[in-house]
Scaffold this active site. Structure first.
Site, PDB file in Angstrom:
ATOM      1  N   SER A  63      48.622  36.311  42.882  1.00  0.00           N
ATOM      2  CA  SER A  63      47.742  36.501  44.040  1.00  0.00           C
ATOM      3  C   SER A  63      47.300  35.187  44.683  1.00  0.00           C
ATOM      4  O   SER A  63      48.126  34.379  45.092  1.00  0.00           O
ATOM      5  CB  SER A  63      46.555  37.341  43.591  1.00  0.00           C
ATOM      6  OG  SER A  63      45.770  37.707  44.668  1.00  0.00           O
ATOM      7  N   ASP A 279      45.866  36.866  51.709  1.00  0.00           N
ATOM      8  CA  ASP A 279      45.966  36.039  50.501  1.00  0.00           C
ATOM      9  C   ASP A 279      47.436  35.914  50.093  1.00  0.00           C
ATOM     10  O   ASP A 279      48.339  36.394  50.783  1.00  0.00           O
ATOM     11  CB  ASP A 279      45.076  36.570  49.368  1.00  0.00           C
ATOM     12  CG  ASP A 279      45.655  37.789  48.682  1.00  0.00           C
ATOM     13  OD1 ASP A 279      46.467  38.485  49.308  1.00  0.00           O
ATOM     14  OD2 ASP A 279      45.299  38.044  47.514  1.00  0.00           O
ATOM     15  N   PRO A 507      29.620  38.905  34.057  1.00  0.00           N
ATOM     16  CA  PRO A 507      30.694  38.062  33.524  1.00  0.00           C
ATOM     17  C   PRO A 507      31.935  38.252  34.388  1.00  0.00           C
ATOM     18  O   PRO A 507      32.257  39.381  34.760  1.00  0.00           O
ATOM     19  CB  PRO A 507      30.914  38.628  32.118  1.00  0.00           C
ATOM     20  CG  PRO A 507      30.439  40.040  32.176  1.00  0.00           C
ATOM     21  CD  PRO A 507      29.375  40.105  33.225  1.00  0.00           C
ATOM     22  N   SER A 508      32.623  37.158  34.721  1.00  0.00           N
ATOM     23  CA  SER A 508      33.860  37.260  35.497  1.00  0.00           C
ATOM     24  C   SER A 508      34.916  37.981  34.679  1.00  0.00           C
ATOM     25  O   SER A 508      34.950  37.870  33.449  1.00  0.00           O
ATOM     26  CB  SER A 508      34.350  35.866  35.855  1.00  0.00           C
ATOM     27  OG  SER A 508      35.724  35.899  36.159  1.00  0.00           O
TER      28      SER A 508
HETATM   29  C1  16G Z   1      40.592  40.514  40.674  1.00  0.00           C
HETATM   30  C2  16G Z   1      40.509  41.892  41.256  1.00  0.00           C
HETATM   31  C3  16G Z   1      39.541  41.942  42.405  1.00  0.00           C
HETATM   32  C4  16G Z   1      38.189  41.394  41.972  1.00  0.00           C
HETATM   33  C5  16G Z   1      38.323  40.052  41.331  1.00  0.00           C
HETATM   34  C6  16G Z   1      37.011  39.658  40.712  1.00  0.00           C
HETATM   35  C7  16G Z   1      42.308  43.521  41.470  1.00  0.00           C
HETATM   36  C8  16G Z   1      43.678  43.803  42.025  1.00  0.00           C
HETATM   37  N1  16G Z   1      41.812  42.321  41.756  1.00  0.00           N
HETATM   38  O1  16G Z   1      41.132  39.621  41.605  1.00  0.00           O
HETATM   39  O2  16G Z   1      39.413  43.269  42.793  1.00  0.00           O
HETATM   40  O3  16G Z   1      37.337  41.288  43.087  1.00  0.00           O
HETATM   41  O4  16G Z   1      39.291  40.117  40.297  1.00  0.00           O
HETATM   42  O5  16G Z   1      37.161  38.493  39.976  1.00  0.00           O
HETATM   43  O6  16G Z   1      41.701  44.336  40.789  1.00  0.00           O
HETATM   44  P1  16G Z   1      36.036  38.025  38.958  1.00  0.00           P
HETATM   45  O7  16G Z   1      35.886  39.107  37.928  1.00  0.00           O
HETATM   46  O8  16G Z   1      36.536  36.730  38.424  1.00  0.00           O
HETATM   47  O9  16G Z   1      34.783  37.846  39.755  1.00  0.00           O
HETATM   48 ZN    ZN Z   2      46.079  39.272  46.111  1.00  0.00          ZN
END
Ligand code: 16G
Ligand code: ZN
Length: 538
Positions: A63, A279, A507-508
């Site tokens: 991505s 993206d 948490p991320s």
């Molecule tokens: C991933 C997810 C996206 C989410 C992001 C949050 C998919 C296809 N993509 O890119 O939806 O907004 O993670 O990232 O599910 P984070 O948990 O690091 O904040």
């Molecule tokens: Zn993407």
């Protein structure tokens, strides 16, 4: 056996961190992913067998991550993300240290899930990849994994956007188009877009000027070029198509939405023009305009605004088609996450729409949206789509042909065209872009007019590096912290000090950090609130 032979050729490198399927598949530096992708090839073939020979998708992409990363994710028969029940199996096989333990895990799983391995059913996996240089050899690794399962074949679709691959999987399984190809994707998108344009009432039909699209130097550029040639009067200029710079480096939807500055290749000469960013794998879309004398600042038109535009249009058209005498009243639901700007939620509520919240991650929003006749979901970062129920589409098909009154019939045709244009499998920047363009033309709206639907509350996002992010546990769609104890009380006590204050931490799912989001009536207040709360979790 053939599996043992090929598995021993794809062993995980020693000393790498434990991999996790996470929110959106495995992602890591491309150099460590060969064995993971091989093993996910096996998983995809098994999934195909378990679903009675349905076509399963396997996409090689990372991505919006940097170009040296790559990743792999699996699409289920309906084109949506792999069922969550299979994620633990994905994690365990990805981390198996040697071929023997891998084969043992597979045998146990096959038994538990009753997967027919007798070769009676054929398994099909559709493969795709984005433009990363590591993609080709990873697709080869996946093919080895697939063909080590008896009776399984991999079909290589080459370089495609993530949503194109999901669309093809869905079309092959559920739309009764076993031969569905990329060409069909382009045909359906361009035909339904043209249909929406042809249905614009003459009086509001006016030019809205050209659109410039930043394609993140990724796969979206060449695909948008195909659409542009099919829709030769569509006034779009393509930038960052791949030749101008490096994938995702200071370009693309993630950069533009997070940094709120112009992408590379954009500047003062673009002031006043409608711009958009995709993206790296073209499943996210945001719009923006360049601020004059703004030092590369932009006005961001994010996923929440796209959602609001779609919701408004759908609601308008639906109110033309339906009336109180219809015994069938379609249920419309709008799905957001805690990251949605509070002003957008307020706007959607004022439209009379039901707004529901889920945790971050496409799989959660998508699942929720499926509960409605028309489910519209978006993350603020620009990933989203619209889902239509089979019952609603049947009803609509009927209205389209039998409804008396030109305007009613036209509204039914518009909704039908939206259901064909928008990607029902997953968020899709290209089809999303065409729908935004069609609606703006329908309304005769400039990007500024659209942006005035509501005013975003100032917000701030911060991330805090922590030793163990799993120590933070949240509930209520990530708006409340459950653990460690005491944190939520402290966040609430800080938040109430600020007018229109709202704040949460989570948490991320993709990085070793805890994220903080704060919103308030001024930028200073949002910054201050975020900073104070960040100190609480540090
Ligand atoms: C991933 C997810 C996206 C989410 C992001 C949050 C998919 C296809 N993509 O890119 O939806 O907004 O993670 O990232 O599910 P984070 O948990 O690091 O904040
Ligand atoms: Zn993407």
């Amino acid at each position: 056996s053939t599996l043992l032979q090929s598995a021993s050729r794809f062993l995980p490198p020693k000393g790498i961190n434990k991999l996790s399927y996470g929110t959106a598949g495995f992602r890591a530096d491309a150099s460590v992913l060969q064995s993971t992708v091989f093993r996910i090839g096996i998983l995809a073939a098994l999934r195909s067998l378990q679903t009675g020979g349905a076509v399963i998708g396997l996409m090689i992409t990372a991505s919006h991550n940097k170009v040296s990363d790559n990743g792999v994710k699996v699409a289920d028969p309906g084109g949506e993300m792999l069922t969550q029940d299979w994620e633990p199996f994905a994690d365990s096989i990805a981390n198996a240290p040697d071929s023997e333990s891998l084969i043992q895990l597979i045998n146990e799983f096959v038994k538990k899930e009753n997967i027919p391995l007798d070769g009676a059913k054929a398994a099909t996996v559709l493969l795709g990849r984005d433009t990363r240089p590591s993609g080709e050899s990873l697709v080869e690794a996946a093919k080895h994994g697939i063909s080590s399962v008896i009776g399984a074949v991999g079909n290589d679709m080459g370089v495609v956007t993530t949503p194109q691959l999901h669309w093809m999987v869905r079309a092959k399984n559920t739309d009764m188009k076993p031969s569905a190809s990329e060409l069909d994707y382009f045909d359906q998108a361009s035909t339904s877009f043209r249909c929406l344009i042809d249905l614009i009432p003459k009086k509001s039909h006016q030019g809205i000027g050209k659109l410039i699209v930043d394609c993140a130097n990724g796969v979206g550029g060449e695909k948008l070029q195909v659409l542009k040639e099919k829709l030769n009067w569509l006034d779009v200029e393509i930038r960052n198509s791949g030749k101008e710079g490096i994938l995702n480096e200071q370009v693309g939807a993630d950069y533009v939405q997070k940094e709120k500055v112009v992408p590379q290749g954009f500047g003062p000469h673009d002031v006043g023009i409608r711009c958009a960013s995709l993206d790296g794998d073209a499943d996210r879309l945001v719009y923006f305009t360049v601020i004059s004398n703004g030092n590369n600042q932009i006005k961001l038109v994010d996923g929440d605004k796209i959602l609001s535009l779609f919701a408004l249009f759908i609601k308008d058209q639906l109110s033309i088609v339906t009336d109180d005498t219809n015994e069938y009243q379609p249920r419309v639901g709008v799905v957001q996450t805690a990251y949605a700007n509070g002003a957008s939620t307020k706007y959607l509520n004022q439209l009379g729409l039901q707004v529901i919240f889920t945790p971050t991650g496409v799989k959660y929003l998508h699942e929720k949206a499926h509960e409605y006749d028309i489910g519209i979901y978006f993350e603020a970062n620009g990933h989203g789509t619209i889902l239509f129920s089979g019952q609603f589409l049947c009803w609509l098909e009927d209205r389209k042909s039998t409804e008396k009154g030109m305007e009613k019939q036209n509204a039914a045709k518009r909704l039908w065209a939206v259901s064909k244009l928008i990607n029902q499998a997953v968020g899709d920047a290209l089809s999303g872009l065409l729908l935004v363009e069609a609606i703006l033309q329908h309304m005769g709206w400039s990007v500024d007019k659209w942006n005035e639907l509501y005013h975003d509350l100032p917000s701030r996002q911060l991330k805090v590096k922590v030793a163990d992010r799993t120590a933070v546990v949240t509930t209520n769609a990530e708006t409340i912290v459950e653990k460690p104890p005491g944190i939520q009380e402290a966040i609430t006590a800080l938040t109430v000090k600020y007018p229109q204050g709202r704040c949460f931490v989570r948490p991320s799912g993709t990085e070793d950090v805890v994220r903080v989001y704060a919103e308030a009536n001024t930028q200073e207040a949002a910054d201050e609130l975020a900073t104070c709360v960040a100190k609480l979790v540090d």
